[in-house]
Enzyme design. Structure first.
Site, PDB file in Angstrom:
ATOM      1  N   ASN A  53       0.804  -1.254  -0.095  1.00  0.00           N
ATOM      2  CA  ASN A  53       0.002   0.125   0.189  1.00  0.00           C
ATOM      3  C   ASN A  53       0.893   1.024   0.004  1.00  0.00           C
ATOM      4  O   ASN A  53       1.353   1.432   0.983  1.00  0.00           O
ATOM      5  CB  ASN A  53      -0.724   0.040   1.205  1.00  0.00           C
ATOM      6  CG  ASN A  53      -1.700  -1.091   1.280  1.00  0.00           C
ATOM      7  OD1 ASN A  53      -2.883  -1.394   0.349  1.00  0.00           O
ATOM      8  ND2 ASN A  53      -1.542  -2.181   2.083  1.00  0.00           N
ATOM      9  N   SER A 109       4.910  14.137   0.980  1.00  0.00           N
ATOM     10  CA  SER A 109       5.673  15.344   0.284  1.00  0.00           C
ATOM     11  C   SER A 109       7.117  14.955   0.249  1.00  0.00           C
ATOM     12  O   SER A 109       7.438  13.509  -0.045  1.00  0.00           O
ATOM     13  CB  SER A 109       5.599  16.634   1.279  1.00  0.00           C
ATOM     14  OG  SER A 109       6.177  16.499   2.528  1.00  0.00           O
ATOM     15  N   GLU A 152       8.451  14.955  -8.182  1.00  0.00           N
ATOM     16  CA  GLU A 152       8.032  14.208  -9.322  1.00  0.00           C
ATOM     17  C   GLU A 152       7.286  14.912 -10.411  1.00  0.00           C
ATOM     18  O   GLU A 152       7.002  16.160  -9.988  1.00  0.00           O
ATOM     19  CB  GLU A 152       6.732  13.264  -8.768  1.00  0.00           C
ATOM     20  CG  GLU A 152       5.605  13.756  -8.330  1.00  0.00           C
ATOM     21  CD  GLU A 152       5.681  14.378  -6.929  1.00  0.00           C
ATOM     22  OE1 GLU A 152       4.343  15.305  -6.787  1.00  0.00           O
ATOM     23  OE2 GLU A 152       6.421  14.524  -6.116  1.00  0.00           O
TER      24      GLU A 152
END
Length: 153
Positions: free
Chosen positions: A32, A37, A91
């Site tokens: 999971n 951040s 990202e």
């Protein structure tokens, strides 16, 4: 702190399945994922991804993209910068964007974050995944936060 940087890409019969298959290809499909951040501890160590315990709750910085438009080119990218005081991860993703432009964007963002904090970069890594959609496809790149409680025994 320990991290691993992984990536994957895949097709699937649905968008969810394509995403899941990309996670599985990156060897993070049985856990999971908890998006966090972008902060890392000082002198974070980058390791090869160990075998993770199925069902574990795993913190990560995740870039993912999925599409059901054949011919589209998908890119998911993460960048990590590590310094003596702390580290940062970012990202970015895109459809039909030049992968080099996305890598440059991620690099600029993570450098900015470190500069803003007055932290010298000792190590900078960029990882990306690419996929050309056949039917339904996905690409992912992730920074996985490794803790002892998520490791398979």
């Amino acid at each position: 702190m320990r991290i691993a940087i992984v990536s994957g890409n895949a097709e699937g019969p649905t968008e969810l399945n394509a995403f899941d298959n990309a996670l599985y290809e990156a060897k993070i499909g049985d856990v999971n994922l908890i998006k966090v951040s972008s902060m890392l501890e000082a002198n974070t160590k980058i390791e090869k991804l160990p075998k993770l315990k199925a069902g574990s709750m795993v913190n990560c910085v995740l870039s993912s993209i999925v599409s059901s438009n054949p011919g589209e080119n998908l890119t998911a990218c993460v960048a990590v910068a590590i310094g003596d005081e702390l580290g940062c991860a970012v990202e970015v993703d895109g459809i039909d964007k030049d992968p080099e432009d996305l890598k440059d964007e991620a690099t600029k963002m993570v450098k900015y974050m470190m500069d803003k904090r007055n932290v010298k970069i000792n190590e900078l890594i960029v990882e990306e995944a690419h996929h050309t959609v056949k039917n339904i496809g996905s690409a992912i790149a992730a920074v996985i936060y490794i803790t002892d409680d998520i490791l398979e025994e």
